[in-house]
Design a protein around this motif. Structure first.
Motif, mmCIF file in Angstrom:
data_model
loop_
_atom_site.group_PDB
_atom_site.id
_atom_site.type_symbol
_atom_site.label_atom_id
_atom_site.label_comp_id
_atom_site.label_asym_id
_atom_site.label_seq_id
_atom_site.Cartn_x
_atom_site.Cartn_y
_atom_site.Cartn_z
ATOM 1 N N LEU A 93 0.824 -1.205 0.000
ATOM 2 C CA LEU A 93 0.000 0.000 0.000
ATOM 3 C C LEU A 93 0.864 1.264 0.000
ATOM 4 C CD1 LEU A 93 -2.763 -1.215 2.464
ATOM 5 C CD2 LEU A 93 -3.069 -0.667 0.044
ATOM 6 N N HIS A 94 1.990 1.215 0.686
ATOM 7 C CA HIS A 94 2.945 2.324 0.650
ATOM 8 C C HIS A 94 3.347 2.619 -0.792
ATOM 9 C CE1 HIS A 94 6.573 4.663 1.759
ATOM 10 N NE2 HIS A 94 7.203 3.920 0.857
ATOM 11 N N ASP A 95 3.645 1.575 -1.561
ATOM 12 C CA ASP A 95 4.060 1.758 -2.951
ATOM 13 C C ASP A 95 2.898 2.231 -3.823
ATOM 14 O OD1 ASP A 95 6.571 0.932 -2.226
ATOM 15 O OD2 ASP A 95 6.327 -1.116 -2.968
ATOM 16 N N LEU A 96 1.728 1.592 -3.664
ATOM 17 C CA LEU A 96 0.578 1.959 -4.487
ATOM 18 C C LEU A 96 0.153 3.403 -4.261
ATOM 19 C CD1 LEU A 96 -1.657 -1.243 -4.143
ATOM 20 C CD2 LEU A 96 -0.343 -0.528 -6.155
ATOM 21 N N ALA A 97 0.303 3.876 -3.016
ATOM 22 C CA ALA A 97 -0.140 5.230 -2.674
ATOM 23 C C ALA A 97 0.981 6.254 -2.746
ATOM 24 C CB ALA A 97 -0.753 5.227 -1.270
ATOM 25 N N GLY A 98 2.114 5.870 -3.262
ATOM 26 C CA GLY A 98 3.204 6.837 -3.384
ATOM 27 C C GLY A 98 3.707 7.346 -2.048
ATOM 28 N N GLY A 99 3.776 6.458 -1.057
ATOM 29 C CA GLY A 99 4.281 6.843 0.258
ATOM 30 C C GLY A 99 3.254 7.481 1.162
ATOM 31 N N ARG A 100 1.980 7.424 0.795
ATOM 32 C CA ARG A 100 0.941 8.082 1.597
ATOM 33 C C ARG A 100 0.234 7.147 2.581
ATOM 34 N NH1 ARG A 100 -3.302 9.589 -1.655
ATOM 35 N NH2 ARG A 100 -2.488 8.470 -3.475
ATOM 36 N N PHE A 101 0.707 5.923 2.718
ATOM 37 C CA PHE A 101 0.013 4.960 3.568
ATOM 38 C C PHE A 101 0.426 5.095 5.030
ATOM 39 C CE2 PHE A 101 -0.049 0.702 5.589
ATOM 40 C CZ PHE A 101 -1.427 0.563 5.663
ATOM 41 N N VAL A 102 -0.562 4.933 5.924
ATOM 42 C CA VAL A 102 -0.343 4.913 7.374
ATOM 43 C C VAL A 102 -0.884 3.592 7.902
ATOM 44 C CG1 VAL A 102 -0.918 5.980 9.589
ATOM 45 C CG2 VAL A 102 -0.500 7.420 7.580
ATOM 46 N N LEU A 103 -0.043 2.860 8.626
ATOM 47 C CA LEU A 103 -0.438 1.564 9.169
ATOM 48 C C LEU A 103 -1.026 1.743 10.565
ATOM 49 C CD1 LEU A 103 -0.542 -1.519 9.102
ATOM 50 C CD2 LEU A 103 1.846 -1.544 9.912
ATOM 51 N N GLY A 104 -2.334 1.630 10.644
ATOM 52 C CA GLY A 104 -3.014 1.661 11.938
ATOM 53 C C GLY A 104 -3.274 0.248 12.411
ATOM 54 N N LEU A 105 -2.799 -0.071 13.610
ATOM 55 C CA LEU A 105 -2.923 -1.418 14.160
ATOM 56 C C LEU A 105 -3.696 -1.396 15.469
ATOM 57 C CD1 LEU A 105 0.787 -2.612 13.727
ATOM 58 C CD2 LEU A 105 -1.166 -3.297 12.317
ATOM 59 N N GLY A 106 -4.357 -2.506 15.765
ATOM 60 C CA GLY A 106 -5.065 -2.638 17.030
ATOM 61 C C GLY A 106 -5.297 -4.094 17.362
ATOM 62 N N ALA A 107 -5.583 -4.346 18.631
ATOM 63 C CA ALA A 107 -5.770 -5.726 19.100
ATOM 64 C C ALA A 107 -7.188 -6.226 18.913
ATOM 65 C CB ALA A 107 -5.388 -5.822 20.579
ATOM 66 N N SER A 108 -8.148 -5.327 18.633
ATOM 67 C CA SER A 108 -9.557 -5.688 18.580
ATOM 68 C C SER A 108 -10.010 -6.182 19.962
ATOM 69 C CB SER A 108 -9.823 -6.717 17.477
ATOM 70 O OG SER A 108 -11.207 -6.876 17.265
ATOM 71 N N GLY A 109 -10.978 -7.102 20.020
ATOM 72 C CA GLY A 109 -11.503 -7.581 21.299
ATOM 73 C C GLY A 109 -11.836 -9.054 21.228
ATOM 74 N N PRO A 110 -12.138 -9.660 22.361
ATOM 75 C CA PRO A 110 -12.310 -11.112 22.401
ATOM 76 C C PRO A 110 -13.467 -11.637 21.555
ATOM 77 C CG PRO A 110 -12.978 -10.110 24.479
ATOM 78 C CD PRO A 110 -12.283 -9.053 23.692
ATOM 79 N N GLN A 111 -14.548 -10.873 21.436
ATOM 80 C CA GLN A 111 -15.683 -11.392 20.676
ATOM 81 C C GLN A 111 -15.346 -11.568 19.201
ATOM 82 O OE1 GLN A 111 -18.714 -8.528 21.980
ATOM 83 N NE2 GLN A 111 -19.737 -10.175 23.077
ATOM 84 N N VAL A 112 -14.660 -10.578 18.620
ATOM 85 C CA VAL A 112 -14.270 -10.679 17.216
ATOM 86 C C VAL A 112 -13.098 -11.645 17.047
ATOM 87 C CG1 VAL A 112 -13.292 -9.401 15.263
ATOM 88 C CG2 VAL A 112 -15.135 -8.390 16.613
ATOM 89 N N VAL A 113 -12.099 -11.508 17.904
ATOM 90 C CA VAL A 113 -10.880 -12.312 17.759
ATOM 91 C C VAL A 113 -11.174 -13.799 17.917
ATOM 92 C CG1 VAL A 113 -8.644 -12.820 18.813
ATOM 93 C CG2 VAL A 113 -9.351 -10.442 18.448
#
Length: 345
Positions: A81-101
């Motif tokens: 995504l970094h390459d496709l967006a020309g360096g405009r990508f931001v990686l947002g990460l999270g653990a989510s929660g037990p019901q989804v996980v």
């Protein structure tokens, strides 16, 4: 203080409108567009679609669930995504929660903060162009006693910002110590200490300060005269966060409201929700648990709320505009908010 938008769930018949929405936000000066994942579309694919349809706006996952993919796959997706967006990508990460996980991905919700930390560390190794040789509590790369070998991803080193969606005290401290940005929810500018004290503490221990992070906070915004109706419409959503976004024992959203001074109310709403009494749970939400965490009311009222977010130290507002359907009404609402943002600078 900048503003960002949410893309929303992706549907086959809505791709053109989605692209129009993001381009409209780009023209108005939005800093980022966030793609989420929970139990609808994934977070990464919509950004690939949007990469060549936009020019300046940063494209971000908000968030990519660390239990739904390995750290190496998260990093490779981010680099693509970094390459496709020309360096405009931001990686947002999270653990989510037990019901989804545990319910959707079949992964035990164990040591979520350790998994998040190790994912960040492995991603940073890959972004730096290093061989993936990592021995953690959750991830061992390569696996011991296996035929695996330490590999280097075939990509030159790249600067990919990592934002973390965290709510618990220790996770907030880690965010302060290690992240480029924080994706905040259940945040009130009237009670910023419920989150920012922990981020500040973590940053200080790592020789950093809050100024080293983009404090990107979600806020629902609705402009109009009938404030009471707005508040009542939003109570079911607050009740869902307090009771449904987690289990009886693990609900980071509920904990955040408690730290902000609403412990008795948060417990009561959660108990009603878990007992299946959803309407009573929504009715039990006090008005302040809506108005203190959102920006609702006339244009003047919303402007003052936005000023409070800026005064609290927020650097980016991630706007939730679900009061207007995606289309002309939401486009117009964003225009109004963009004008209000200019007023408070």
């Amino acid at each position: 203080m900048r503003f960002a938008i949410e893309i929303g769930s992706v549907r086959a018949g809505g791709l053109v409108l989605m692209a129009d929405w993001v381009r409209h936000a780009e023209r108005l000066g939005a800093a980022m567009a966030f793609s989420a994942e929970a139990w609808w579309s994934d977070a990464a694919t919509p950004l690939a679609y949007l990469a060549d349809k936009t020019e300046r706006i940063r494209l971000a996952t908000g968030i990519m669930q660390v239990t739904a993919r390995t750290p190496a796959m998260a990093a490779m997706t981010a680099l693509t995504l970094h390459d496709l967006a020309g360096g405009r990508f931001v990686l947002g990460l999270g653990a989510s929660g037990p019901q989804v996980v545990e319910g959707l991905h079949g992964v035990r919700f164990r040591a979520p903060l350790t998994r998040l930390k190790e994912t960040v560390e492995v991603c940073r190794m890959i972004f730096a162009g290093e061989k993936v040789d990592y021995q953690g509590r959750v991830f061992q790369l390569p696996l011991p006693d296996s035929e695996g070998k330490a590999l280097r991803i075939a990509h030159e080193p790249a600067e990919v910002p990592i934002y973390l969606a965290t709510l618990g005290p220790n996770a907030l401290r880690f965010t302060g110590a290690a992240a480029d940005g924080w994706l905040g929810t259940s945040f009130s500018p009237d009670h910023p200490e419920a989150h920012l004290d922990f981020i500040r503490d973590g940053a200080g221990r790592a020789g950093r300060s809050l100024a080293d992070l983009d404090l990107c906070v979600s806020v629902r915004v609705e402009i109009g005269d009938d404030v009471e109706a707005m508040v009542q419409r939003r109570k079911p959503g607050v009740a869902f966060n307090l009771g449904g976004m987690g289990s009886a024992t693990t609900n980071f959203y509920n904990d955040a409201y408690r730290r902000a001074g609403y412990e008795e109310d948060a417990k009561a709403v959660q108990a009603l929700w878990l007992a299946g009494r959803r309407e009573e749970a929504a009715a039990r939400v006090p008005d302040a648990m809506v108005t203190a965490f959102q920006a609702l009311g006339t244009a003047d009222m919303v402007r003052e709320r936005l000023r409070r977010y800026r005064a609290a130290g927020v650097t980016t507002l991630k706007l939730g505009l679900d009061s207007a359907p995606l289309g002309p009404a939401r486009f117009e609402l964003l225009e109004q908010i963009a004008d209000l943002m200019k007023d408070i600078e």
